[in-house]
Motif scaffolding. Structure first.
Motif, PDB file in Angstrom:
ATOM      1  N   ALA A 213      92.500  94.266  40.598  1.00 37.31           N
ATOM      2  CA  ALA A 213      92.967  93.467  39.677  1.00 37.31           C
ATOM      3  C   ALA A 213      92.751  92.132  39.622  1.00 37.31           C
ATOM      4  CB  ALA A 213      94.426  93.890  39.740  1.00 37.31           C
ATOM      5  N   PRO A 214      92.648  91.599  38.348  1.00 41.14           N
ATOM      6  CA  PRO A 214      92.334  90.235  38.344  1.00 41.14           C
ATOM      7  C   PRO A 214      93.621  89.241  38.474  1.00 41.14           C
ATOM      8  CG  PRO A 214      92.662  91.068  36.128  1.00 41.14           C
ATOM      9  CD  PRO A 214      92.672  92.109  37.045  1.00 41.14           C
ATOM     10  N   ASP A 215      94.771  89.790  38.403  1.00 44.81           N
ATOM     11  CA  ASP A 215      96.010  89.246  38.693  1.00 44.81           C
ATOM     12  C   ASP A 215      96.484  89.301  39.920  1.00 44.81           C
ATOM     13  OD1 ASP A 215      96.108  89.199  35.664  1.00 44.81           O
ATOM     14  OD2 ASP A 215      96.467  91.385  35.932  1.00 44.81           O
ATOM     15  N   SER A 239      86.561  92.889  37.878  1.00 48.04           N
ATOM     16  CA  SER A 239      87.909  93.233  38.385  1.00 48.04           C
ATOM     17  C   SER A 239      88.328  94.122  36.860  1.00 48.04           C
ATOM     18  CB  SER A 239      88.801  91.969  38.307  1.00 48.04           C
ATOM     19  OG  SER A 239      88.764  91.294  36.933  1.00 48.04           O
ATOM     20  N   THR A 241      91.457  95.415  34.016  1.00 46.41           N
ATOM     21  CA  THR A 241      92.152  94.517  33.039  1.00 46.41           C
ATOM     22  C   THR A 241      93.270  93.687  33.379  1.00 46.41           C
ATOM     23  OG1 THR A 241      93.524  96.335  32.440  1.00 46.41           O
ATOM     24  CG2 THR A 241      91.478  96.444  31.170  1.00 46.41           C
ATOM     25  N   THR A 242      93.564  92.713  32.583  1.00 47.12           N
ATOM     26  CA  THR A 242      94.833  91.726  32.879  1.00 47.12           C
ATOM     27  C   THR A 242      95.995  91.901  32.308  1.00 47.12           C
ATOM     28  OG1 THR A 242      95.409  89.306  33.350  1.00 47.12           O
ATOM     29  CG2 THR A 242      93.785  90.138  31.369  1.00 47.12           C
ATOM     30  N   SER A 244      97.704  89.506  31.865  1.00 46.13           N
ATOM     31  CA  SER A 244      98.079  88.118  31.325  1.00 46.13           C
ATOM     32  C   SER A 244      97.801  87.953  29.914  1.00 46.13           C
ATOM     33  CB  SER A 244      97.344  86.886  32.003  1.00 46.13           C
ATOM     34  OG  SER A 244      95.967  87.141  31.829  1.00 46.13           O
ATOM     35  N   LEU A 264      89.181  87.745  28.683  1.00 45.68           N
ATOM     36  CA  LEU A 264      89.377  87.845  30.032  1.00 45.68           C
ATOM     37  C   LEU A 264      88.177  87.263  30.958  1.00 45.68           C
ATOM     38  CD1 LEU A 264      90.388  89.532  32.644  1.00 45.68           C
ATOM     39  CD2 LEU A 264      89.248  91.472  31.818  1.00 45.68           C
ATOM     40  N   LEU A 267      89.260  84.335  33.495  1.00 44.05           N
ATOM     41  CA  LEU A 267      89.780  84.809  35.038  1.00 44.05           C
ATOM     42  C   LEU A 267      88.711  85.840  35.780  1.00 44.05           C
ATOM     43  CD1 LEU A 267      92.470  85.168  36.233  1.00 44.05           C
ATOM     44  CD2 LEU A 267      93.079  86.974  34.971  1.00 44.05           C
ATOM     45  N   ARG A 271      87.810  85.207  39.578  1.00 42.60           N
ATOM     46  CA  ARG A 271      88.115  86.127  40.593  1.00 42.60           C
ATOM     47  C   ARG A 271      87.026  86.651  41.413  1.00 42.60           C
ATOM     48  NH1 ARG A 271      91.633  84.073  40.649  1.00 42.60           N
ATOM     49  NH2 ARG A 271      93.621  84.389  40.163  1.00 42.60           N
TER      50      ARG A 271
END
Length: 348
Positions: A213-215, A239, A241-242, A244, A264, A267, A271
């Motif tokens: 994940a990107p989060d 990554s 989906t986010t 955010s 995205l 981000l 990452r």
């Protein structure tokens, strides 16, 4: 060239229905035996990643063709790789509709599909029968109501490894409650050990990729990098989906689910850089998220990505996008004096 004329008609149809029609058209196109572009391809774009030879570094991200219905059609767009899935051991309907939303002003999509798919047993024969004019990846996940999610991944990896050129473990979708918990601690270690053991079952042992994940917090990035290296993961897809919502302006911006597309990009780039620092050159990285041009793909490659994958940009840019990116990449590599795309990986 005709896509800009057709896009308003497609966008007038509810998003998931339009997606289904697109898959059906590409399935029929592939079944008709439509050839790829003539010629041997661009030698400048060929790259070997985790022991697999890719004709070019541009791939289709998982989630587009979940059930592997249009593999040959997608290869016909000039992609170097097609990744199908996410596939779960048992069929599941996913979350209630509507669950897919276009954010046209943001050139983005929000989805909360929830691993809707017909199951491994239905999709794998289609994957085995595909002409495979490129590298085929199979992305596997766990059923929402599974009592033992790690067992689901073990089952998915073992079966997919008998057909795929590489297998991806997806533990980063935000649309299955609790799934991202597998990215941490003992659960991550147990999962990676089980997946590594499962992919060794067939005679040929395909590479195993992990999609993240990107989060993620910085500590989680380091933890995932160490665990991936320790458990013989062959590459990281950075990554998914986010959750955010960076500066969205479209009407559906408040919908729950994972955001993909142009917003995205920042981000996803960050990452990629973070995982490049965490892994050094120990693992190849595949960059996904907000890639819609040759310039952006090249920037990801120079930041450390060996491969890139497309998803939402295809919605807005159309089926000619992979070839446009390939041509642009070749031009940019030549401009900077690189004979092969591998020479540019991490050069920035």
């Amino acid at each position: 060239m005709m896509f800009p004329l057709l896009r308003p008609a497609l966008f007038s149809i509810e998003a998931e229905r339009a997606h289904g029609l697109t898959i059906a058209m590409l399935e029929a196109w592939g079944r008709a035996g439509t050839p790829l572009a003539a010629g041997p391809g661009d030698s400048r774009l060929r790259i070997n990643v985790a022991g697999v030879a890719f004709a070019n570094p541009i791939g289709l991200a998982a989630g587009v063709d979940k059930d592997g219905r249009a593999i040959d059609g997608f290869f016909g767009l000039g992609l170097g790789a097609v990744e199908i899935g996410t596939l779960t051991p048992l069929p599941q309907a996913g979350n209630p509709r509507p669950r897919l939303f276009r954010l046209q002003g943001d050139r983005a999509v929000i989805n909360r599909m929830g691993f809707n798919n017909g199951g491994l047993e239905a999709a794998l024969p289609r994957a085995a029968a595909a002409k495979r004019r490129g590298v085929l990846g199979i992305n596997v996940g766990a059923n929402k109501d599974a009592t033992d999610r790690i067992a689901d991944y073990r089952d998915g990896v073992e079966k997919a490894a008998q057909i795929a050129d590489y297998v991806t473990i997806n533990i980063s979708s935000p649309n299955t409650p609790g799934l991202r918990d597998l990215q941490h601690g003992a659960a991550l270690t147990e999962l990676l050990a089980a997946a590594d053991e499962a992919r060794r079952m067939p005679i040929q042992r395909p590479p195993l990729f992990l999609k993240v994940a990107p989060d993620l917090e910085p500590s989680a990035i380091d933890e995932i990098a160490r665990a991936a290296i320790d458990h013989h993961i062959d590459g990281l897809i950075v990554s998914n989906t986010t959750i955010s919502r960076p500066g969205l302006t479209s009407a559906h911006a408040a919908e729950a689910g994972g955001l993909s597309g142009a917003p995205l990009a920042v981000l996803a780039r960050q990452r990629l850089v973070d995982f490049r620092k965490a892994t050094g050159t120990a693992l190849p990285l595949i960059s996904v998220g907000g890639i819609g041009s040759a310039e952006e793909a090249y920037a990801r490659i120079r930041a450390g990505a060996s491969l890139v994958q497309l998803y939402t940009a295809l919605v807005y840019e159309g089926p000619g996008l992979p070839r446009r990116i390939a041509r642009g990449l070749s031009r940019l590599l030549k401009q900077d004096g690189y004979d092969h795309v591998a020479d540019a990986v991490g050069a920035g």
